[in-house]
Motif scaffolding. Structure first.
Motif, PDB file in Angstrom:
ATOM      1  N   LYS A  27       0.832  -1.203   0.000  1.00 41.71           N
ATOM      2  CA  LYS A  27       0.000   0.000   0.000  1.00 41.71           C
ATOM      3  C   LYS A  27       0.870   1.258   0.000  1.00 41.71           C
ATOM      4  CE  LYS A  27      -3.765   2.267   2.551  1.00 41.71           C
ATOM      5  NZ  LYS A  27      -4.658   2.173   3.741  1.00 41.71           N
ATOM      6  N   VAL A  28       1.934   1.247   0.818  1.00 43.84           N
ATOM      7  CA  VAL A  28       2.837   2.401   0.874  1.00 43.84           C
ATOM      8  C   VAL A  28       3.611   2.544  -0.439  1.00 43.84           C
ATOM      9  CG1 VAL A  28       4.781   3.437   2.095  1.00 43.84           C
ATOM     10  CG2 VAL A  28       3.005   2.250   3.388  1.00 43.84           C
ATOM     11  N   ILE A  29       4.018   1.420  -1.005  1.00 42.35           N
ATOM     12  CA  ILE A  29       4.728   1.461  -2.288  1.00 42.35           C
ATOM     13  C   ILE A  29       3.826   2.003  -3.384  1.00 42.35           C
ATOM     14  CG2 ILE A  29       5.766   0.023  -4.091  1.00 42.35           C
ATOM     15  CD1 ILE A  29       6.837  -1.796  -1.886  1.00 42.35           C
ATOM     16  N   SER A  30       2.561   1.551  -3.395  1.00 43.77           N
ATOM     17  CA  SER A  30       1.622   2.010  -4.427  1.00 43.77           C
ATOM     18  C   SER A  30       1.327   3.493  -4.324  1.00 43.77           C
ATOM     19  CB  SER A  30       0.325   1.207  -4.349  1.00 43.77           C
ATOM     20  OG  SER A  30      -0.365   1.461  -3.128  1.00 43.77           O
ATOM     21  N   THR A 339       2.884  -1.131  16.935  1.00 46.30           N
ATOM     22  CA  THR A 339       2.796   0.326  16.742  1.00 46.30           C
ATOM     23  C   THR A 339       4.130   0.884  16.275  1.00 46.30           C
ATOM     24  OG1 THR A 339       3.280   0.792  19.082  1.00 46.30           O
ATOM     25  CG2 THR A 339       0.950   0.571  18.446  1.00 46.30           C
ATOM     26  N   PHE A 340       5.228   0.302  16.748  1.00 47.33           N
ATOM     27  CA  PHE A 340       6.548   0.762  16.302  1.00 47.33           C
ATOM     28  C   PHE A 340       6.755   0.416  14.830  1.00 47.33           C
ATOM     29  CE2 PHE A 340      11.302   0.099  16.178  1.00 47.33           C
ATOM     30  CZ  PHE A 340      11.628   1.452  16.277  1.00 47.33           C
ATOM     31  N   ALA A 341       6.398  -0.808  14.452  1.00 47.97           N
ATOM     32  CA  ALA A 341       6.538  -1.210  13.048  1.00 47.97           C
ATOM     33  C   ALA A 341       5.676  -0.341  12.144  1.00 47.97           C
ATOM     34  CB  ALA A 341       6.166  -2.685  12.882  1.00 47.97           C
ATOM     35  N   ASP A 342       4.456  -0.037  12.583  1.00 47.25           N
ATOM     36  CA  ASP A 342       3.568   0.818  11.785  1.00 47.25           C
ATOM     37  C   ASP A 342       4.152   2.226  11.642  1.00 47.25           C
ATOM     38  OD1 ASP A 342       1.776  -1.236  11.440  1.00 47.25           O
ATOM     39  OD2 ASP A 342       0.415  -0.593  13.039  1.00 47.25           O
ATOM     40  N   LEU A 343       4.731   2.738  12.728  1.00 48.21           N
ATOM     41  CA  LEU A 343       5.333   4.066  12.691  1.00 48.21           C
ATOM     42  C   LEU A 343       6.482   4.114  11.673  1.00 48.21           C
ATOM     43  CD1 LEU A 343       5.695   6.943  14.032  1.00 48.21           C
ATOM     44  CD2 LEU A 343       7.421   5.832  15.467  1.00 48.21           C
ATOM     45  N   LEU A 344       7.352   3.116  11.713  1.00 48.06           N
ATOM     46  CA  LEU A 344       8.490   3.099  10.804  1.00 48.06           C
ATOM     47  C   LEU A 344       8.040   3.009   9.348  1.00 48.06           C
ATOM     48  CD1 LEU A 344      11.168   0.848  12.558  1.00 48.06           C
ATOM     49  CD2 LEU A 344      10.692   3.273  12.862  1.00 48.06           C
ATOM     50  N   LEU A 345       7.020   2.206   9.094  1.00 50.05           N
ATOM     51  CA  LEU A 345       6.549   2.057   7.725  1.00 50.05           C
ATOM     52  C   LEU A 345       5.888   3.337   7.216  1.00 50.05           C
ATOM     53  CD1 LEU A 345       6.101   0.329   5.218  1.00 50.05           C
ATOM     54  CD2 LEU A 345       4.017  -0.575   6.297  1.00 50.05           C
ATOM     55  N   GLU A 346       5.054   3.932   8.044  1.00 46.26           N
ATOM     56  CA  GLU A 346       4.271   5.091   7.608  1.00 46.26           C
ATOM     57  C   GLU A 346       5.110   6.365   7.515  1.00 46.26           C
ATOM     58  OE1 GLU A 346       0.974   5.371  10.302  1.00 46.26           O
ATOM     59  OE2 GLU A 346       0.358   3.284   9.921  1.00 46.26           O
ATOM     60  N   HIS A 347       6.055   6.536   8.424  1.00 44.17           N
ATOM     61  CA  HIS A 347       6.768   7.813   8.493  1.00 44.17           C
ATOM     62  C   HIS A 347       8.235   7.747   8.060  1.00 44.17           C
ATOM     63  CE1 HIS A 347       3.366   9.815  10.352  1.00 44.17           C
ATOM     64  NE2 HIS A 347       3.210   8.749  11.133  1.00 44.17           N
ATOM     65  N   ALA A 348       8.829   6.539   8.073  1.00 36.14           N
ATOM     66  CA  ALA A 348      10.213   6.407   7.605  1.00 36.14           C
ATOM     67  C   ALA A 348      10.289   5.574   6.332  1.00 36.14           C
ATOM     68  CB  ALA A 348      11.082   5.772   8.691  1.00 36.14           C
ATOM     69  N   HIS A 349       9.172   4.936   5.994  1.00 38.55           N
ATOM     70  CA  HIS A 349       9.121   4.040   4.834  1.00 38.55           C
ATOM     71  C   HIS A 349      10.156   2.929   4.949  1.00 38.55           C
ATOM     72  CE1 HIS A 349       7.474   7.934   2.855  1.00 38.55           C
ATOM     73  NE2 HIS A 349       6.509   7.253   3.461  1.00 38.55           N
TER      74      HIS A 349
END
Length: 396
Positions: A27-30, A339-349
Motif C-alpha cells: 500500500k505504501v509502495i503504491s 505500533t513501532f513497526a507501523d510508525l516506521l513504515l508510515e513515516h520512515a518508509h
C-alpha cells in the motif's frame, strides 16, 4: 456462484500474520514511496552460477523427464551423507536416515501430521517460526509454548516446563541459529535437549534452516553432533539459505530412521518425488567447493556490522545476532512491536516485522533482515533517526 465449505481443519488454520505486513508494505509502495523492506526473509542474492548450470544441463537429460524415484535419488542422499560428515562430523546412512523434502517448510509442517493425533501436545518455541503453528493446526494437536528469553540467551529453559506437560508432549520444535532472534545453540544445550527428550519420550525436530550462517568465526552446531541425538529425533535442512535456492523448494531431513520412514511414507502418498534435475543441482551444491557459502556468510556479517554500527550511532541499543540473517531489535519505550513497526513504515518508509507475529514473547522486539546492501541498511537507519525517537547516542 455456489460456495462450498472447506473442512473445519482449514478454517482453523492460523492467520498468516505476515500476509498483512506485505499488504501494508504494498500500500505504501503504491502511494509512490520508496520502501526499504527489512521485514522480509527472502534471500536477495541469486543462486550460485555453478548450481544453475547443473540444473540447466540436467534438465536436458531425458532421464529427468520421467517420474523420478518416489523417495528421491540415491545419489542425492549419498551427497547428503557426505555433506554431514564433512561439515559436522556426523555419519548418516543414506538409505535409512535421509528423506528428500519439498523445502524446509513442507518438512516442518509434515512432522505433526506424521507423529501426533488430535489433542496431542507439541512444544513450540515462543517466539518462533509461525509455520510451526500451521503443522500443529493441520494435525489438530495443541501447542505448549516454550518462552525464549533474553536472560537465557533465547534458549528454552527445560526446568521451567511442568513435568506433567513434558510427559504429555509428543514432539518438540527447536531452531538454531534462530528465527527470529538470531541466537545460536551450544553442543551442551543440545546434550541437555537429548536428556530431556529421553526422559519424557519426546521427538525432537530441529529446524536447521540457517545452519550455514554463523558469525565471529563460529560455525553453528548441528543437533546431531550431540551424543544420542539421532535416537531422539531429526534435523531438517534447506538449500534456501545456504545456497540461495529459496525458489527451488528442496531440502532434506536427516536422523532417526523411524522418523525418516514416516516422512517418506507420507510423501509416497502426496508426491512422486521432485524433478530430477533439481535433485542433481542440489547434489552438486552439496559436493562442489563451498566458497560461495563462505562468501555469502561474509556478506551477511558485513551487513550485520553496518546495521549494528548505524543503530548505535543513533542511540538504539541493539545486540548483534550470533547467527542467521536476522537481527532482533528491542522496541523503544512507549511502543508495542506493532505500533513501532507501523510508525516506521508510515513515516520512515522502512518495513520491519513486529515481534508479536512470532508469538507472545516476541513482544518488545522487531525482526530485521540482513537482506539489503549495506548502503540500503544504513539509509534505513538514517530514516529512522530522522523520527527522533532515539535521543541519546550511545557512548563507548
Amino acid at each position: 456462484m455456489k460456495q462450498f465449505q472447506p473442512a473445519r481443519v482449514l478454517t482453523e488454520l492460523p492467520t498468516q500474520f505476515f500476509a498483512s505486513l506485505v499488504q501494508k508494505v504494498n500500500k505504501v509502495i503504491s502511494a509512490g514511496h520508496d520502501v526499504i523492506n527489512l521485514g522480509q526473509g527472502n534471500p536477495d542474492q541469486p543462486t550460485p552460477s555453478h548450481i544453475v548450470q547443473a540444473l540447466q544441463e540436467a534438465a536436458a537429460e531425458p532421464i529427468h523427464h520421467k517420474y523420478p524415484p518416489f523417495r528421491g535419488r540415491p545419489d542425492l542422499k549419498e551427497a547428503v551423507a557426505v555433506f554431514y560428515e564433512r561439515e559436522y562430523g556426523v555419519k548418516i546412512d543414506p538409505e535409512t536416515e535421509v528423506a528428500i523434502i519439498f523445502g524446509g517448510k513442507a518438512g516442518l509442517i509434515e512432522m505433526p501430521i506424521c507423529f501426533t493425533n488430535p489433542g496431542d501436545t507439541i512444544l513450540v518455541p515462543d517466539p518462533g517460526y509461525p509455520d510451526y503453528w500451521s503443522g500443529v493446526a493441520l494435525a489438530q494437536a495443541k501447542m505448549e509454548m516454550m518462552p525464549l528469553l533474553a536472560e537465557n540467551d533465547f534458549l528454552p529453559d527445560y526446568s521451567s516446563i511442568a513435568p506433567e506437560t513434558a510427559d504429555l508432549a509428543k514432539l518438540m520444535f527447536l531452531n538454531y541459529p534462530n528465527n527470529p532472534t538470531g541466537a545460536v545453540a551450544t553442543k551442551e544445550f543440545f546434550e541437555e535437549t537429548v536428556a530431556f527428550a529421553n526422559q519424557h519420550d519426546i521427538l525432537v525436530v530441529h529446524d536447521f534452516a540457517y545452519g550455514a550462517i554463523g558469525f565471529d568465526g563460529k560455525k553453528p552446531v548441528s543437533y546431531l553432533e550431540a551424543e544420542g541425538a539421532k535416537e531422539t529425533g531429526i534435523e531438517i535442512y534447506t538449500f534456501s539459505k545456504t545456497y540461495n535456492m529459496a525458489g527451488w523448494r528442496i531440502g532434506f531431513a536427516v536422523g532417526n530412521p523411524s522418523v525418516i520412514e514416516a516422512i517418506n511414507l507420507l510423501q509416497d502418498h502426496m508426491y512422486v518425488s521432485m524433478f530430477g534435475a533439481v535433485q542433481e543441482a542440489a547434489r552438486q551444491a552439496l559436493l562442489q567447493p563451498q566458497d560461495c557459502v563462505d562468501e555469502l556468510v561474509a556478506m551477511y556479517e558485513s551487513r550485520r556490522a553496518a546495521l549494528v554500527a548505524a543503530c548505535h550511532e543513533i542511540g538504539w541499543h541493539v545486540k548483534a545476532p550470533a547467527g542467521s540473517f536476522f537481527a532482533w531489535l528491542p522496541v523503544p519505550e512507549g511502543y508495542t512491536s506493532q505500533t513501532f513497526a507501523d510508525l516506521l513504515l508510515e513515516h520512515a518508509h522502512v518495513a520491519v516485522a513486529p515481534g508479536i507475529g512470532f508469538g507472545e514473547h516476541g513482544e518488545g522486539y522487531v525482526r530485521v533482515g540482513l537482506l539489503h546492501t549495506e548502503e540500503r541498511i544504513r539509509e534505513a537507519v538514517s530514516r529512522i533517526a530522522r523520527l527522533e525517537i532515539f535521543q541519546k547516542p550511545l557512548t563507548t
